[in-house]
Design a protein around this motif. Sequence first.
Motif, mmCIF file in Angstrom:
data_model
loop_
_atom_site.group_PDB
_atom_site.id
_atom_site.type_symbol
_atom_site.label_atom_id
_atom_site.label_comp_id
_atom_site.label_asym_id
_atom_site.label_seq_id
_atom_site.Cartn_x
_atom_site.Cartn_y
_atom_site.Cartn_z
ATOM 1 N N ARG A 115 13.260 40.197 30.712
ATOM 2 C CA ARG A 115 14.067 39.025 30.363
ATOM 3 C C ARG A 115 15.064 39.348 29.251
ATOM 4 N NH1 ARG A 115 12.803 34.222 32.747
ATOM 5 N NH2 ARG A 115 10.754 34.080 33.688
ATOM 6 N N GLU A 116 14.678 40.204 28.321
ATOM 7 C CA GLU A 116 15.586 40.577 27.229
ATOM 8 C C GLU A 116 16.776 41.379 27.763
ATOM 9 O OE1 GLU A 116 12.220 41.317 27.055
ATOM 10 O OE2 GLU A 116 11.715 39.550 25.860
ATOM 11 N N GLN A 117 16.504 42.289 28.697
ATOM 12 C CA GLN A 117 17.592 43.069 29.281
ATOM 13 C C GLN A 117 18.499 42.193 30.152
ATOM 14 O OE1 GLN A 117 15.263 45.938 31.398
ATOM 15 N NE2 GLN A 117 15.494 47.509 29.823
ATOM 16 N N GLU A 118 17.882 41.231 30.809
ATOM 17 C CA GLU A 118 18.640 40.385 31.728
ATOM 18 C C GLU A 118 19.562 39.417 30.990
ATOM 19 O OE1 GLU A 118 17.684 37.413 35.488
ATOM 20 O OE2 GLU A 118 16.070 38.466 34.498
ATOM 21 N N HIS A 119 19.202 39.035 29.767
ATOM 22 C CA HIS A 119 19.988 38.052 29.013
ATOM 23 C C HIS A 119 21.372 38.614 28.687
ATOM 24 C CE1 HIS A 119 20.867 34.697 26.468
ATOM 25 N NE2 HIS A 119 21.151 35.509 25.454
ATOM 26 N N SER A 120 22.406 37.964 29.220
ATOM 27 C CA SER A 120 23.827 38.287 29.031
ATOM 28 C C SER A 120 24.147 39.760 29.277
ATOM 29 C CB SER A 120 24.296 37.864 27.635
ATOM 30 O OG SER A 120 23.709 38.671 26.647
ATOM 31 N N HIS A 121 23.535 40.351 30.294
ATOM 32 C CA HIS A 121 23.811 41.757 30.597
ATOM 33 C C HIS A 121 25.157 41.922 31.303
ATOM 34 C CE1 HIS A 121 22.425 40.583 34.589
ATOM 35 N NE2 HIS A 121 22.977 41.693 35.044
ATOM 36 N N ALA A 122 25.663 40.862 31.930
ATOM 37 C CA ALA A 122 26.900 40.974 32.690
ATOM 38 C C ALA A 122 28.027 40.160 32.071
ATOM 39 C CB ALA A 122 26.663 40.527 34.123
ATOM 40 N N ALA A 123 27.888 39.786 30.802
ATOM 41 C CA ALA A 123 28.897 38.922 30.181
ATOM 42 C C ALA A 123 30.250 39.626 30.083
ATOM 43 C CB ALA A 123 28.414 38.482 28.806
ATOM 44 N N GLU A 124 30.253 40.886 29.673
ATOM 45 C CA GLU A 124 31.510 41.617 29.524
ATOM 46 C C GLU A 124 32.202 41.822 30.877
ATOM 47 O OE1 GLU A 124 32.984 45.982 27.988
ATOM 48 O OE2 GLU A 124 31.078 45.175 27.253
ATOM 49 N N ARG A 125 31.427 42.176 31.892
ATOM 50 C CA ARG A 125 31.997 42.382 33.226
ATOM 51 C C ARG A 125 32.574 41.083 33.776
ATOM 52 N NH1 ARG A 125 29.956 41.243 38.005
ATOM 53 N NH2 ARG A 125 27.866 40.954 37.179
ATOM 54 N N ARG A 126 31.876 39.966 33.558
ATOM 55 C CA ARG A 126 32.358 38.680 34.042
ATOM 56 C C ARG A 126 33.627 38.254 33.310
ATOM 57 N NH1 ARG A 126 28.454 34.260 33.721
ATOM 58 N NH2 ARG A 126 29.657 33.272 35.352
ATOM 59 N N TRP B 239 37.258 37.566 34.989
ATOM 60 C CA TRP B 239 37.980 36.298 34.800
ATOM 61 C C TRP B 239 39.408 36.556 34.313
ATOM 62 C CZ3 TRP B 239 38.771 31.720 36.217
ATOM 63 C CH2 TRP B 239 39.453 30.805 35.427
ATOM 64 N N LEU B 240 39.589 37.519 33.416
ATOM 65 C CA LEU B 240 40.936 37.859 32.949
ATOM 66 C C LEU B 240 41.794 38.388 34.097
ATOM 67 C CD1 LEU B 240 40.222 39.502 29.490
ATOM 68 C CD2 LEU B 240 41.332 37.316 29.948
ATOM 69 N N LYS B 241 41.208 39.182 34.946
ATOM 70 C CA LYS B 241 41.951 39.722 36.094
ATOM 71 C C LYS B 241 42.385 38.595 37.036
ATOM 72 C CE LYS B 241 40.711 43.685 37.819
ATOM 73 N NZ LYS B 241 39.955 44.709 38.575
ATOM 74 N N LYS C 79 46.895 35.001 38.949
ATOM 75 C CA LYS C 79 47.462 33.665 39.131
ATOM 76 C C LYS C 79 48.841 33.590 38.489
ATOM 77 C CE LYS C 79 43.735 30.379 39.725
ATOM 78 N NZ LYS C 79 43.034 29.237 39.155
ATOM 79 N N PHE C 80 48.993 34.144 37.295
ATOM 80 C CA PHE C 80 50.274 34.054 36.590
ATOM 81 C C PHE C 80 51.336 34.943 37.214
ATOM 82 C CE2 PHE C 80 47.779 32.357 32.930
ATOM 83 C CZ PHE C 80 48.435 31.144 32.872
ATOM 84 N N LEU C 81 50.942 35.976 37.948
ATOM 85 C CA LEU C 81 51.938 36.808 38.624
ATOM 86 C C LEU C 81 52.690 36.020 39.691
ATOM 87 C CD1 LEU C 81 50.075 40.209 39.055
ATOM 88 C CD2 LEU C 81 52.014 39.713 37.566
ATOM 89 N N ASN C 82 52.004 35.131 40.361
ATOM 90 C CA ASN C 82 52.615 34.338 41.424
ATOM 91 C C ASN C 82 53.245 33.052 40.905
ATOM 92 O OD1 ASN C 82 51.719 36.222 43.284
ATOM 93 N ND2 ASN C 82 49.776 35.154 43.617
ATOM 94 N N PHE C 83 53.167 32.804 39.615
ATOM 95 C CA PHE C 83 53.694 31.569 39.052
ATOM 96 C C PHE C 83 55.217 31.654 38.995
ATOM 97 C CE2 PHE C 83 54.316 28.334 35.757
ATOM 98 C CZ PHE C 83 53.443 27.372 36.216
ATOM 99 N N PRO C 84 55.969 30.612 39.413
ATOM 100 C CA PRO C 84 57.438 30.687 39.395
ATOM 101 C C PRO C 84 57.991 30.648 37.963
ATOM 102 C CG PRO C 84 56.695 28.524 40.110
ATOM 103 C CD PRO C 84 55.475 29.373 39.983
ATOM 104 N N GLN C 85 59.242 31.093 37.817
ATOM 105 C CA GLN C 85 59.901 31.109 36.506
ATOM 106 C C GLN C 85 60.160 29.678 36.044
ATOM 107 O OE1 GLN C 85 60.705 33.714 34.559
ATOM 108 N NE2 GLN C 85 59.614 35.036 35.999
#
Length: 149
Positions: free
Chosen positions: A102-113, A117-119, A124-130
């Motif tokens: 449980r200790e290892q499982e807690h927030s083990h994927a937070a950085e990857r997620r 999300w940033l990607k 989304k912003f690449l396709n946003f019009p000027q």
Amino acid sequence: MKTHVVHDVCERLATSCLLRPWTHSAVIAVIKRKHLKQLDLIYSAIMFLTLSLLRKGIPGKQWIGKYRRPRQITWQMKCNTLKNLEREAENEYWISRPYMTREQEHSHAAERRAQAWLKIKENKFLNFPQHKHMTDHLSHLRVTKTWSS
């Protein structure tokens, strides 16, 4: 009614159907004395046997319906069922033992997620019009305007 009487009636019914016509009333008179439940079984057996003998087969679809013919269980069906049960038991075994504590499982994927999300946001912003201003929309109205007029 005892079972040997019912067995005897069924045996007589099976032999006499092939040799001479069997009347339903004779069977009913033998059986109706005590047990009506067995009467239905014998009567349905008589009807089924009569129909199968006279019509050369079972009436209707034999694999569906209330009075369908039961499917025979083969050796291969038994083996497949055993394989499926063994596979299911093995899956339950491996699922019941966790890969991480449980200790290892807690927030083990937070950085990857967060990176994922940033990607998604960047895509989304690449396709946003000027951005457009009101002057761009209304510039066609100032075609004839000059300094002297």
